[in-house]
Design a protein around this motif. Structure first.
Motif, PDB file in Angstrom:
ATOM      1  N   PRO A 147      30.984  44.880  39.794  1.00 48.86           N
ATOM      2  CA  PRO A 147      30.156  45.994  39.301  1.00 48.86           C
ATOM      3  C   PRO A 147      28.665  45.811  39.534  1.00 48.86           C
ATOM      4  O   PRO A 147      27.920  46.789  39.543  1.00 48.86           O
ATOM      5  N   LEU A 148      28.209  44.585  39.750  1.00 50.78           N
ATOM      6  CA  LEU A 148      26.780  44.341  39.961  1.00 50.78           C
ATOM      7  C   LEU A 148      26.438  44.170  41.433  1.00 50.78           C
ATOM      8  O   LEU A 148      25.585  44.874  41.974  1.00 50.78           O
ATOM      9  N   SER A 149      27.121  43.252  42.095  1.00 56.47           N
ATOM     10  CA  SER A 149      26.806  42.984  43.503  1.00 56.47           C
ATOM     11  C   SER A 149      27.427  44.010  44.445  1.00 56.47           C
ATOM     12  O   SER A 149      27.007  44.117  45.598  1.00 56.47           O
ATOM     13  N   ARG A 150      28.452  44.743  43.969  1.00 55.91           N
ATOM     14  CA  ARG A 150      29.215  45.706  44.761  1.00 55.91           C
ATOM     15  C   ARG A 150      30.038  45.039  45.860  1.00 55.91           C
ATOM     16  O   ARG A 150      30.606  45.718  46.718  1.00 55.91           O
ATOM     17  N   GLU A 206      32.501  34.628  38.052  1.00 54.29           N
ATOM     18  CA  GLU A 206      32.001  34.455  36.692  1.00 54.29           C
ATOM     19  C   GLU A 206      32.203  35.741  35.889  1.00 54.29           C
ATOM     20  O   GLU A 206      31.808  36.825  36.313  1.00 54.29           O
ATOM     21  N   GLY A 207      32.860  35.606  34.753  1.00 53.73           N
ATOM     22  CA  GLY A 207      33.060  36.739  33.873  1.00 53.73           C
ATOM     23  C   GLY A 207      34.204  37.661  34.260  1.00 53.73           C
ATOM     24  O   GLY A 207      34.403  38.693  33.606  1.00 53.73           O
ATOM     25  N   PHE A 208      34.965  37.322  35.300  1.00 49.31           N
ATOM     26  CA  PHE A 208      36.072  38.193  35.697  1.00 49.31           C
ATOM     27  C   PHE A 208      37.139  38.200  34.621  1.00 49.31           C
ATOM     28  O   PHE A 208      37.563  37.155  34.123  1.00 49.31           O
ATOM     29  N   ARG A 209      37.596  39.397  34.270  1.00 46.25           N
ATOM     30  CA  ARG A 209      38.609  39.556  33.243  1.00 46.25           C
ATOM     31  C   ARG A 209      39.939  39.923  33.871  1.00 46.25           C
ATOM     32  O   ARG A 209      40.003  40.701  34.835  1.00 46.25           O
TER      33      ARG A 209
END
Length: 268
Positions: A28-31, A58-61
């Protein structure tokens, strides 16, 4: 769902469906498009595994309904998070929709729908790609041409020459393609978004890009020989741009060649 523009299908569309797909997720941030899972189907059972790449984000759910990272999932039904990308045959527009995917209403299984559509939806972060393989000394990959709508007006540098493609020339090049036609892959220099960018060209006219996930592998192939692709399907101009063109690589692979040298696509 995409508009109902008729797709032209090549003879390769009658080949047995792929048995494994890469599940791709857009950060969602780096695309960036990242390979987070492997979805398989053996004719009766769907299997899902997370990839090494997913464990490094990092932070992947974990994806809804598919357990935790490192957990294998089997199901007789396509998992719900993926089933949302399949049209039910009871819909009145079912036959028209699967026709845009080169399928008939009689044999458009959920698996084939995902395979032929890429599974993407507007505003969604998931899509699918047939698992590229090296088998019998040949590298094989089947994919949608990426970035088709961004080609007109794009300034490309190829072999030291600058080329800008007009919308008219771009559309003419696309419309001139038929299943079985051959297009070329060339290294694009000075691409500000992807230093490994690999352009797809038809008679010298840029028409799209190799997916960014595959671009490094294509650049390695290009370092030793020209690379050509065959057209599997070409969709009309009213269809979504990401469905305009399906391409296939079937080329001799150099010794030791692999699409995933870092092992990011391996299951955990």
């Amino acid at each position: 769902m995409p508009s109902h523009t008729l797709l032209e299908a090549s003879a390769s569309s009658v080949d047995p469906p792929a048995q494994e797909l890469l599940v791709l997720w857009q950060h969602p941030l780096s695309r960036e498009i990242l390979p987070v899972g492997r979805l398989s189907f053996n004719g009766t059972t769907y299997g899902f595994d997370y990839t090494v790449a997913a464990s490094r984000i990092e932070g992947f759910r974990a994806l809804s309904g598919l357990g935790m990272l490192g957990q294998h999932t089997d199901s007789a039904l396509l998992p719900a998070i993926f089933r949302q990308r399949v049209m039910e045959p009871t819909r009145p527009d079912f036959a028209a929709y699967v026709g845009t995917l080169g399928l008939s209403a009689a044999d458009a299984t959920p698996w084939e729908q995902i395979l032929e559509s890429g599974g993407g939806r507007a505003g969604d972060t998931l899509q699918f790609m047939e698992m590229p393989v090296v088998r019998g000394g040949y590298a094989r990959a089947r994919f949608f041409a990426n970035g088709v709508r961004h080609i007109p007006g794009h300034v490309a540098v190829i072999a030291g020459h600058t080329l800008v493609t007009s919308e008219e020339n771009h559309e003419h090049a696309l419309q001139s393609l038929a299943p079985g036609d051959i297009v070329s892959v060339v290294a694009e220099e000075a691409n500000k978004v992807d230093s490994q960018a690999a352009l797809v060209t038809a008679s010298g006219t840029p028409i799209g890009w190799v997916p960014r996930l595959l671009a490094p592998a294509f650049r390695r192939l290009l370092s030793s020989r020209p690379v050509e692709l065959s057209v599997v399907r070409r969709n009309g101009p009213e269809s979504p741009s990401h469905l305009r063109l399906v391409l296939e690589l079937n080329a001799a692979a150099p010794s030791g060649f692999t699409f995933d040298p870092a092992g990011d696509w391996n299951a955990i």
